[in-house]
Design an enzyme around this catalytic site. Sequence first.
Site, PDB file in Angstrom:
ATOM      1  N   CYS A  16       0.398   3.387   3.118  1.00 29.96           N
ATOM      2  CA  CYS A  16       1.055   2.764   4.273  1.00 29.96           C
ATOM      3  C   CYS A  16       2.548   3.063   4.267  1.00 29.96           C
ATOM      4  CB  CYS A  16       0.823   1.260   4.259  1.00 29.96           C
ATOM      5  SG  CYS A  16      -0.915   0.764   4.344  1.00 29.96           S
ATOM      6  N   CYS A  47       0.833  -1.201   0.000  1.00 32.24           N
ATOM      7  CA  CYS A  47       0.000   0.000   0.000  1.00 32.24           C
ATOM      8  C   CYS A  47       0.869   1.253   0.000  1.00 32.24           C
ATOM      9  CB  CYS A  47      -0.924  -0.019   1.209  1.00 32.24           C
ATOM     10  SG  CYS A  47      -1.850   1.511   1.456  1.00 32.24           S
TER      11      CYS A  47
END
Length: 820
Positions: A82, A79
């Site tokens: 992230c 991600c």
Amino acid sequence: MARRCGRATSRFAEKIQTSPRKTAISAALLCVWVLFPAAAEAGLYTSSDLVVLLTPENVGSVLVNSTAAMVVEFYASWCGHCIAFSPVYTRLARDVKEWKPAVNLAAIDCAAEENRKICTGYKIRGYPTLKVSRCTHEAAATGGNFPRDLRGLRHRIIDKLETHKEPWPPACPPLEPTSQAEIDNFFETNNVQHLALIFEEPQSYVGREVTLDLLQFENIAVRRVLNTEEGLVAKLGVTEFPSCYLYYPGGNFTRLQVNIEARTFYSYALQRLPGVVRSGRPPPASPDTLKNRTEEPWKPFNKSRVYMADLESTLHYSLRVELAVHAVIKGVALKSLKKYISVLTKYFPGRPVVMNLLKSVNSWLQSQSADEISYVALKEILDNTAQVPNTALPEGTKWVGCQGSQPYLRRYPCGVWTLFHVLTVQAKILGGSDPQEVLSSMRSYVHNFFGCRPCAEHFENMAVESLMEVNTMSAAVLWLWSRHNRVNNRIAGSLSEDPHFPKIQWPPPDLCPACHNVMDNREHRWNKEVVLPFLLSYFNSSRILTDYLDDESQVLETQREKHKQLTLAAQKHVERKTREALDSNMQFPPSQATEQGEGEEEEEEEEEGPQDEAATDEDEDGGEGAPAATEEEEMEEKPEPTSWANPENLGGPVQRQAHRRPSIVGMRMRELQEDIVDLDSFVNQHYKAKALQLAASSRVKQRTLQRQKEQDPRPVLGLGMELDAGLGMMGLQPMEEDFELNVGQQRKQLQKRDLSSQVIGQEAELSYKGRWISVLSIGFSKVDISLCVILYFLSSMCLLAMYLFFKKRLRLRRAKIALP
């Protein structure tokens, strides 16, 4: 009484139902984790970060049975958001490190196959997601929309701690405002030395943050006082919010002096009050106590300066101790060493003798074309065994600025950081061209040679993270400084922290006030425009102190003395090895000379025969007219009495035989023993009576060819001695100790009884040939040579007989063929 955080909150309304098959799922996930143990390290966080890495093995103990409130990030390593959020979460973990055991941070990678069931159990549908796990027996967590900045995250965690109903975590300190009634009775119910009151406005978080910052410290308590508490505000005369006051029994108080009224400055000042220590750690020792705790006397020093003694001690330990564990340095490690020494040669601000030594080592290393070197060869250069003038590296360590309150604290790790700070600053000042030259050499050295392997792993993680972003010399100086502070933050409070020198964010406000600043939201920030000049000044070579150093001439003299001792030891070693080699070539161990005086050793020379025969040979070599020595002159030349035990007085080529132990049972092979003989005691104790008896009964005067003098009386043995000599030729020894004599001595004494010149001439010829036999035999006895000659003769006769036999047979066969 102020309410505890557990009483002032309500419980979260949301609950997550746990799966009834949780136990079976956890067991299955544990098996997967065993097969793929490296999955936790493959995420966005490493063991160097202050974040607990969750796995199927530890999720139960961390989230279910933990005594702390756990902030958990559920993320996916693929991600992008992230990845962008991970530096913020890492900084948050470092920022709230002191809040343990009330709050702890964890993370789990939901992209990993073995973690997917855990993330599903917590109903994670998007990434990144933050949840606060309750300290209960259930695996429940509450989430919500969390901010993405450091200050907002910190405030949200405090809100979560204050809004729950159950008293969790148990270690949570009181965060609600206090009252004047509680302060008046505070010292009656609490055993602390200091009480800090932080006056602030209701929407401020400074008081609660400082309270959590002091959670791990004893002898101090922190309470938050709102500006609406008019009684206390008026009593202490508070006019600024926020502000901090120290309150003592009896109503005494004083204002805490800080540079800026902010959380970081309050926490730093309160943690360093007298008597304030970390829980379970002893208080800082006074200098008088330190003198008895360390191996060396305590050295007073200036904390605002760098000492050359620390830098030279670091070089000694690095080059002579840490490298010494590698017997052979090769491959990548050798390249790392060459780079390390090259950087030291270019930027180390050492004394002339030390710089000459570094140049010698660097020149030697660069000249090595092989892929490996031995440390023994490197140590010879480090110790300057070639005795190059004005070249030396002092041996031993003498820590000053890096000394610790205990022998195992600070010292070398402190010296390594100081050394590389100095090198980065010197590279900046001297105009280095490669911004990563010093940092990459430090990285490779730590990776290949630094003894603390977890420390090397942590440093490598930091280097992988951001070292490639360093593109200027100033950035190199600031990068090493910021990473040093990160390490200080990570190991603060650990067992390796010296209580006399706590791990702090350096430089502290009292050393560089202008280096610290606050933003508009009262958050601390480093003023890097001031930090960089401070670092360039602090680690500048012109400000390095040379206190406690030995003078260069003394260092060189110590090196010369060590070299002399090593040379003498090497010479003695070679001499001992040479003697052992010579002794091993001899048939029997050599006899040791009689003591000539205290501490003297007499080296004996091998002679062909006794002194009377040597004199005869000299007369023959000198011609017929050479006068013979008188008996009186011979007695003066030989003050010691003639003894049968003295191998120099026996006939034949001199081979010092060991003393043979007699026996009366039978015959046995000769045994080699040490031939250490005290002539006087040996003659008096063993041979005195029989020697005198034999000498009186059968004394024969030995004569030379010229008959101008008589030789020393020698005992002539009877049949018993001749039998003994005959047994000696067979390689056996008699069992009677009193009748032992060399075979060559018997033969020569019998020859001396013949007065004819022919016998004497033959004796001289045999003596001359004996020398060559002794040389060519190389330690073999005459018996061995005789046996060899006999075997050679027998083998020759055997071959001759075989030749004649086959030749005869061949003739017979030819005769038969010739018949019609």
